[in-house]
Scaffold this motif. Structure first.
Motif, PDB file in Angstrom:
ATOM      1  N   ARG A  48       0.836  -1.194   0.000  1.00  0.00           N
ATOM      2  CA  ARG A  48       0.000   0.000   0.000  1.00  0.00           C
ATOM      3  C   ARG A  48       0.881   1.258   0.000  1.00  0.00           C
ATOM      4  O   ARG A  48       1.867   1.327   0.734  1.00  0.00           O
ATOM      5  N   ASN A  49       0.545   2.235  -0.836  1.00  0.00           N
ATOM      6  CA  ASN A  49       1.301   3.487  -0.844  1.00  0.00           C
ATOM      7  C   ASN A  49       0.407   4.728  -0.979  1.00  0.00           C
ATOM      8  O   ASN A  49       0.885   5.802  -1.282  1.00  0.00           O
ATOM      9  N   LEU A  50      -0.899   4.557  -0.727  1.00  0.00           N
ATOM     10  CA  LEU A  50      -1.835   5.677  -0.800  1.00  0.00           C
ATOM     11  C   LEU A  50      -2.515   5.890   0.547  1.00  0.00           C
ATOM     12  O   LEU A  50      -3.012   4.946   1.157  1.00  0.00           O
ATOM     13  N   ALA A  51      -2.551   7.133   0.989  1.00  0.00           N
ATOM     14  CA  ALA A  51      -3.276   7.480   2.207  1.00  0.00           C
ATOM     15  C   ALA A  51      -4.774   7.554   1.898  1.00  0.00           C
ATOM     16  O   ALA A  51      -5.185   7.618   0.729  1.00  0.00           O
ATOM     17  N   ASN A  52      -5.582   7.556   2.944  1.00  0.00           N
ATOM     18  CA  ASN A  52      -7.036   7.601   2.751  1.00  0.00           C
ATOM     19  C   ASN A  52      -7.475   8.867   2.022  1.00  0.00           C
ATOM     20  O   ASN A  52      -8.360   8.811   1.169  1.00  0.00           O
TER      21      ASN A  52
ATOM     22  N   PHE B 123      -9.125   1.893  -5.316  1.00  0.00           N
ATOM     23  CA  PHE B 123      -9.654   0.665  -4.721  1.00  0.00           C
ATOM     24  C   PHE B 123      -8.564  -0.271  -4.215  1.00  0.00           C
ATOM     25  O   PHE B 123      -8.747  -0.954  -3.216  1.00  0.00           O
ATOM     26  N   VAL B 124      -7.432  -0.313  -4.875  1.00  0.00           N
ATOM     27  CA  VAL B 124      -6.364  -1.228  -4.446  1.00  0.00           C
ATOM     28  C   VAL B 124      -5.334  -0.556  -3.543  1.00  0.00           C
ATOM     29  O   VAL B 124      -4.414  -1.213  -3.068  1.00  0.00           O
ATOM     30  N   SER B 125      -5.461   0.744  -3.314  1.00  0.00           N
ATOM     31  CA  SER B 125      -4.555   1.521  -2.448  1.00  0.00           C
ATOM     32  C   SER B 125      -3.105   1.459  -2.909  1.00  0.00           C
ATOM     33  O   SER B 125      -2.178   1.527  -2.101  1.00  0.00           O
TER      34      SER B 125
ATOM     35  N   TYR C 167       3.665   6.073  -8.204  1.00  0.00           N
ATOM     36  CA  TYR C 167       4.267   6.421  -6.913  1.00  0.00           C
ATOM     37  C   TYR C 167       5.415   5.463  -6.614  1.00  0.00           C
ATOM     38  O   TYR C 167       6.439   5.858  -6.085  1.00  0.00           O
ATOM     39  N   ARG C 168       5.237   4.193  -6.921  1.00  0.00           N
ATOM     40  CA  ARG C 168       6.269   3.183  -6.657  1.00  0.00           C
ATOM     41  C   ARG C 168       7.538   3.480  -7.458  1.00  0.00           C
ATOM     42  O   ARG C 168       8.645   3.387  -6.944  1.00  0.00           O
ATOM     43  N   ILE C 169       7.382   3.856  -8.719  1.00  0.00           N
ATOM     44  CA  ILE C 169       8.525   4.151  -9.586  1.00  0.00           C
ATOM     45  C   ILE C 169       9.345   5.309  -9.017  1.00  0.00           C
ATOM     46  O   ILE C 169      10.572   5.259  -8.995  1.00  0.00           O
ATOM     47  N   PHE C 170       8.648   6.338  -8.516  1.00  0.00           N
ATOM     48  CA  PHE C 170       9.336   7.515  -8.003  1.00  0.00           C
ATOM     49  C   PHE C 170       9.607   7.445  -6.500  1.00  0.00           C
ATOM     50  O   PHE C 170      10.137   8.387  -5.928  1.00  0.00           O
TER      51      PHE C 170
ATOM     52  N   LEU D 121       7.446   7.364  -3.967  1.00  0.00           N
ATOM     53  CA  LEU D 121       6.559   8.222  -3.187  1.00  0.00           C
ATOM     54  C   LEU D 121       5.565   7.408  -2.375  1.00  0.00           C
ATOM     55  O   LEU D 121       5.171   6.307  -2.769  1.00  0.00           O
ATOM     56  N   LYS D 122       5.162   7.941  -1.241  1.00  0.00           N
ATOM     57  CA  LYS D 122       4.104   7.371  -0.406  1.00  0.00           C
ATOM     58  C   LYS D 122       3.355   8.533   0.223  1.00  0.00           C
ATOM     59  O   LYS D 122       3.967   9.496   0.677  1.00  0.00           O
ATOM     60  N   THR D 123       2.030   8.443   0.256  1.00  0.00           N
ATOM     61  CA  THR D 123       1.260   9.478   0.936  1.00  0.00           C
ATOM     62  C   THR D 123       0.735   8.984   2.273  1.00  0.00           C
ATOM     63  O   THR D 123       0.188   9.771   3.027  1.00  0.00           O
TER      64      THR D 123
END
Length: 62
Positions: A3-7, A44-46, A51-54, A56-58
């Protein structure tokens, strides 16, 4: 997939993606609006592959 996306990011993607798809369906935006499906899917999959390539994580807890 980790998971790399915040709500808040997921909600924003869901709203914006849904709006783009709705505009494409009504003919207001054109075919490019169907790219909103990607935003809805990542919400839906968060997980966002860009983001993964760069690196990043929120989200703070992932």
């Amino acid at each position: 997939m980790t998971r790399n996306l915040a709500n808040w990011d997921r909600i924003a993607r869901l709203v914006l993606g849904g709006l783009l798809v709705l505009l494409a369906i009504t003919g207001t935006m054109g075919v490019w609006g169907y790219l909103g499906v990607i935003l809805v899917g990542t919400a839906f999959v968060s997980f966002c592959p860009v983001y993964r390539i760069f690196g990043l994580k929120t989200c703070q807890d992932c």
